[in-house]
Design an enzyme around this catalytic site. Structure first.
Site, short mmCIF file in Angstrom:
data_model
loop_
_atom_site.label_atom_id
_atom_site.label_comp_id
_atom_site.label_asym_id
_atom_site.label_seq_id
_atom_site.Cartn_x
_atom_site.Cartn_y
_atom_site.Cartn_z
N HIS A 1 0.82 -1.20 0.00
CA HIS A 1 0.00 0.00 0.00
C HIS A 1 0.86 1.26 0.00
O HIS A 1 0.43 2.30 -0.50
CB HIS A 1 -1.02 -0.04 1.13
CG HIS A 1 -2.14 -0.99 0.81
ND1 HIS A 1 -2.13 -2.30 1.22
CD2 HIS A 1 -3.24 -0.83 0.04
CE1 HIS A 1 -3.22 -2.90 0.73
NE2 HIS A 1 -3.90 -2.04 0.02
N ARG B 1 -11.07 3.71 -0.84
CA ARG B 1 -10.59 2.86 0.26
C ARG B 1 -10.88 3.60 1.57
O ARG B 1 -10.47 4.75 1.73
CB ARG B 1 -9.09 2.62 0.14
CG ARG B 1 -8.67 1.77 -1.06
CD ARG B 1 -7.15 1.62 -1.08
NE ARG B 1 -6.67 0.62 -2.01
CZ ARG B 1 -6.17 0.89 -3.21
NH1 ARG B 1 -6.12 2.13 -3.64
NH2 ARG B 1 -5.72 -0.08 -3.98
N ARG C 1 -15.67 1.27 -0.63
CA ARG C 1 -15.40 -0.11 -0.21
C ARG C 1 -15.47 -0.19 1.31
O ARG C 1 -14.95 0.69 2.00
CB ARG C 1 -14.01 -0.51 -0.69
CG ARG C 1 -13.69 -1.95 -0.37
CD ARG C 1 -12.38 -2.34 -0.97
NE ARG C 1 -11.27 -1.75 -0.26
CZ ARG C 1 -9.99 -1.91 -0.62
NH1 ARG C 1 -9.70 -2.61 -1.71
NH2 ARG C 1 -9.03 -1.37 0.07
N GLU D 1 -11.12 -10.65 -6.04
CA GLU D 1 -9.69 -10.66 -5.73
C GLU D 1 -9.25 -11.96 -5.06
O GLU D 1 -8.06 -12.22 -4.96
CB GLU D 1 -9.29 -9.43 -4.90
CG GLU D 1 -10.14 -9.18 -3.66
CD GLU D 1 -9.78 -7.87 -2.95
OE1 GLU D 1 -8.82 -7.19 -3.34
OE2 GLU D 1 -10.47 -7.54 -1.98
N ASN E 1 -4.53 -6.44 -7.76
CA ASN E 1 -3.37 -6.52 -6.85
C ASN E 1 -3.45 -7.79 -6.02
O ASN E 1 -2.48 -8.56 -5.92
CB ASN E 1 -3.34 -5.33 -5.89
CG ASN E 1 -3.44 -4.01 -6.61
OD1 ASN E 1 -3.15 -3.94 -7.79
ND2 ASN E 1 -3.87 -2.97 -5.92
N ASP E 2 -4.61 -8.01 -5.43
CA ASP E 2 -4.74 -9.20 -4.60
C ASP E 2 -4.99 -10.44 -5.45
O ASP E 2 -4.52 -11.53 -5.11
CB ASP E 2 -5.87 -9.03 -3.58
CG ASP E 2 -5.38 -8.26 -2.37
OD1 ASP E 2 -4.28 -8.56 -1.89
OD2 ASP E 2 -6.08 -7.34 -1.92
N ARG F 1 2.45 -9.78 -2.14
CA ARG F 1 2.63 -8.50 -2.85
C ARG F 1 3.57 -7.56 -2.14
O ARG F 1 4.00 -6.56 -2.69
CB ARG F 1 1.25 -7.83 -3.07
CG ARG F 1 0.54 -7.46 -1.80
CD ARG F 1 -0.92 -7.13 -2.06
NE ARG F 1 -1.17 -5.71 -2.17
CZ ARG F 1 -2.38 -5.17 -2.27
NH1 ARG F 1 -3.46 -5.93 -2.27
NH2 ARG F 1 -2.54 -3.88 -2.36
N CYS G 1 -10.10 -2.30 -10.69
CA CYS G 1 -9.64 -1.25 -9.79
C CYS G 1 -8.26 -1.53 -9.21
O CYS G 1 -7.78 -0.79 -8.36
CB CYS G 1 -10.65 -0.99 -8.68
SG CYS G 1 -10.84 -2.36 -7.55
C1 PEP Z 1 -6.69 -4.89 -5.19
O1 PEP Z 1 -6.46 -5.82 -4.42
O2 PEP Z 1 -6.42 -4.94 -6.40
C2 PEP Z 1 -7.27 -3.64 -4.68
C3 PEP Z 1 -7.65 -2.70 -5.51
O3 PEP Z 1 -7.38 -3.48 -3.34
P1 PEP Z 1 -6.16 -3.15 -2.34
O4 PEP Z 1 -4.98 -2.77 -3.18
O5 PEP Z 1 -6.63 -2.05 -1.47
O6 PEP Z 1 -5.97 -4.42 -1.61
MG MG Z 2 -7.33 -5.85 -2.47
#
Ligand code: PEP
Ligand code: MG
Length: 752
Positions: free
Chosen positions: A357, A463, A499, A601, A624-625, A635, A672
């Site tokens: 993050h 977020r 979210r 995700e 991302n997840d 990650r 996203c």
């Molecule tokens: C993701 O996981 O792609 C996402 C957008 O959420 P975060 O990065 O906040 O986990």
């Molecule tokens: Mg995520």
């Protein structure tokens, strides 16, 4: 042998000096293995040789002098083959090379293991014996284990050793965290001093201690004033409240008087702060009134601020005269909030990886960042750095010609940004007339990305964690509602997708610690909020209340892995909506029931899409997840960053499957995750058929520019061509060429 092994490893890792650690290791290993000699050879890249770096058994005079060229001798062979060699009589081996200065003559049997760190051979660890014999299996594994431990110690020491020389200049390699190039001086952030880390002690000059305390009191007051002001400007009123409580305590004559009394009694300024704060914390903590109990946390935080200033007396981010490169072990959102945006040029972080993050936040703010530089940061203080956020390189004290080149790149980037800004008010439509929605990812940073971005078609992911993380307790429904209202009113007439709380994983709440072995596989997102419906309901109600009269809210659930989670969440949303509607009454206007969606995700959802479709109104893919869980690659972990790949064939197949299912079940779908804001990523997604993308503020314009330069019919063909490549690098290369042909190669590396 396990006991001996553990003992050697402990001693070696505890040693602060590499030479000392190596001497200790050879001596202890020789004893533990009952051999006649143990030596370490280190690879010297400049001299293209292995240097005898430590020995117990060979001639000590040879240490630091005796060398074996790379590829020669048995040591060279081990380095080349990167595997263990066990010889009963080394002198008869065709590769044997006699080192006269080391007096090796007497030794016959030879066992050597390569010392490898992150796939690179750093050296060779050898044991030798006079007697002709093959070493046993247990001895082999003993040596291999030691060599692997030694590798980490050597790698760290080498990095630190390099920087120890004040004139050292060169390059440190990390991971590309946020694109762009920054030049500036390093400002090393030291973690806050904890109250319990300080030992109370008496000083001898009372007047001097008063003076020190007065000085830091003014500094901390100024610091809090500026922070409150910054948050006021960004209208983050609930954050302002925290600073106001601190200012109130600092002006409280009783609190300040108690500290002065302690100084009068002979305690040093720091000890006086510690003693008074600890007493007050103890008192507040036992109070039955919950408001007063919470004051304990305020006093602790404030005490720690005072102590940190007292210990590092002359520093202060808010008195920064020049823009800096922030260098820290770990970058958090709050740390970034403490530094005025115009003073922050670049970020260097030891921890975190491309999709942590912290890196996402840096990208959202458009600040070049390099992550995963595991070095001794103390030695970087005040030195000139170039942060190359494209390659992940950090250049320390670059020479004039390199500086000139990077300055030229920065100027070219500024020109590119001007070019992208020309499309701000244009529609995001491809050259073959396909309209694309570009939405904003917001919420990770407290004060930079909430403001209306008129280039965006709405907010695709808000977020909500930060206001929860910035406090010392869960924010109340009212506090949350006013925060959400601010976001929703910034986007009147445009959709805003909020979210629900996604804490756990790498986002921890200071007042709700979760200790887990595998936090990303643990109590995170919807799993936690469904276990605490009281927290979930308050958040849902706050969102609903905030949306009254605006009707632009939709709600999204993070980390959903099974359908029951959606069903229970839906029931709670129904209840929250009924209760809020009943409370607000008709004359204040009805509250529209929001659309409810899920983040895709967790890979298990890929196999439940037909059943998921009727339960929700939309899907949004969190790449991302999804990448992290599909590839089983953390990650945040720099060690595996090179295999974290959002364009891995498996991820691409999953993305194709999702868009196909979305079409089949007529489900609106967006992306996203960070892939949507990636120049190549967005082209791939367009080719697959995705038309809604949510990304951070700093990417909107450049992605709009790319969209307006592309044709979906061309991209489909490029995609087919790219799919013929099995290797992800070659796959991306095909799309990279598409960008180059449109004069956009500079988005993939510095410069045009
Ligand atoms: C993701 O996981 O792609 C996402 C957008 O959420 P975060 O990065 O906040 O986990
Ligand atoms: Mg995520």
């Amino acid at each position: 042998m396990l006991k001996e092994l553990r003992e050697i490893v402990q001693r070696v890792t505890a040693s602060s000096d590499l030479n000392e650690a190596m001497s200790e290791l050879v001596k202890k290993t020789r004893e533990a293995m009952h051999v006649d000699c143990c030596s370490i050879y280190l690879r010297q890249d400049l001299e293209q040789a292995y240097l005898l770096a430590a020995t117990d058994g060979l001639a000590v005079e040879a240490v630091g002098h005796a060398k074996i060229p790379l590829g020669e001798g048995i040591v060279g062979l081990i380095g080349e083959k990167e595997e263990l060699i066990n010889l009963a009589d080394a002198q008869h081996h065709p590769k044997f090379k006699y080192l006269p200065e080391a007096h090796e003559d007497a030794f016959k049997s030879f066992l050597g293991a390569p010392i490898i760190h992150q796939r690179k051979a750093l050296g060779v660890l050898v044991v030798q014996q006079k007697q002709v014999r093959l070493f046993e299996e247990g001895e082999e594994s003993f040596l291999v284990t030691l060599a692997s431990q030694l590798a980490t110690v050597i790698a760290h020491a080498e990095a630190k050793g390099n920087l120890k020389s004040p004139n050292w200049h060169g390059m440190l390699r990390g991971l590309a965290g946020s694109p762009g190039v920054a030049i500036g001086r390093a400002w090393v952030w030291r973690p806050r001093v904890e109250l319990n880390q300080v030992k109370a002690r008496k000083g001898d000059d009372v007047a001097a201690q008063h003076e020190r305390f007065d000085k830091v009191l003014i500094q901390v007051e100024d610091e809090l004033d500026s922070m409150a002001l910054r948050f006021k400007e960004s209208q983050a009123s609930e954050s302002v409240a925290v600073f106001e409580v601190y200012q109130y305590i600092l002006k409280d004559p009783v609190f300040i008087g108690l500290i002065r009394e302690e100084i009068e009694r002979g305690w040093t300024a720091g000890s006086a702060v510690k003693r008074v704060c600890e007493k007050q914390i103890a008192q507040f903590s036992t109070m039955s009134d919950p408001y007063l109990r919470e004051r304990a946390a305020d006093v602790r935080d404030l005490g720690q601020r005072l102590l940190t200033r007292l210990i590092h007396e002359d520093e202060g981010p808010l008195t920064l005269a020049e823009p800096i490169i922030l260098v820290a072990d770990e970058i958090s959102a709050t740390l970034i909030a403490e530094i005025p945006r115009d003073k922050l040029r670049g970020i260097v972080s030891a921890k975190g990886s491309i999709n942590s993050h912290a890196a996402i936040l840096a990208r959202a703010m458009g600040i070049p960042a390099v992550m995963g530089i595991d070095h001794s940061f103390e030695l970087l203080e005040e030195r000139t750095l170039i942060v190359d956020g494209y390659s992940g390189e950090l250049l320390v004290e670059p020479v004039a010609s390199v500086l000139r080149e990077y300055r030229r790149l920065i100027a070219e980037e500024a020109q590119m940004d001007e070019l992208f800004a020309t499309v701000r008010n244009e529609r995001s439509v491809t050259r073959d007339g396909v309209t694309v929605s570009l939405l904003l990812n917001a919420g990770l940073s407290a004060d930079t990305d909430i403001a209306m971005n008129d280039a965006a078609d709405g907010v695709g992911l808000f977020r909500t964690e930060i206001p929860f993380m910035m406090r010392d307790r869960f924010p109340s429904e009212q506090e949350q509602a006013s925060n959400y209202r601010r976001v929703l009113t910034s986007y009147v007439g445009k959709p805003v997708c909020m979210r629900t709380l996604d804490v756990g994983g790498d986002k921890q709440l200071p007042y709700f610690p979760i200790v887990e072995e595998n936090p990303f596989l643990g109590w995170r997102g919807i799993r936690l909020t469904l276990d605490h419906p009281e927290i979930f309901l308050v958040q849902l109600k706050a969102m609903l209340r905030a949306s009254q009269g605006l009707d632009n809210l939709s709600i999204m659930l993070p980390m959903v892995g099974n359908l029951d989670e959606v069903r229970v969440a839906r029931r709670l949303l129904d209840r929250a909506w009924r209760e809020v509607s009943a409370e607000t009454g008709e004359q204040q206007g009805v509250i529209r029931y929001p659309s409810l969606g899920v983040m895709i995700e967790v890979p298990s959802l890929l196999y439940q899409l037909p059943e998921l479709a009727p339960l929700v109104d939309f899907w949004s893919v969190g790449t991302n997840d999804l990448t992290q869980y599909l590839l089983a690659v953390d990650r945040n972990n720099g060690r595996v960053a090179d295999i974290y790949d959002a364009m891995h064939p498996a991820v691409l197949r999953a993305l194709q499957q999702i868009i196909d299912a979305a079409r089949r079940y007529a489900k609106p779908v967006s992306i996203c995750g960070e892939l949507a804001g990636d120049p190549v990523g967005v082209l791939v997604l367009l080719a697959m058929g995705y038309r809604r993308f949510s990304m951070n503020n700093s990417n909107i314009m450049r992605i709009k520019y790319i969209v307006r330069q592309s044709r979906t019919d061309e991209l489909k063909k490029v995609f087919q061509e790219a799919l013929s490549h099995q290797h992800s690098g070659a796959f991306k290369g095909v799309f990279g060429r598409y960008l180059e042909e449109r004069g956009l190669g500079g988005l993939l590396r510095p410069g045009r």
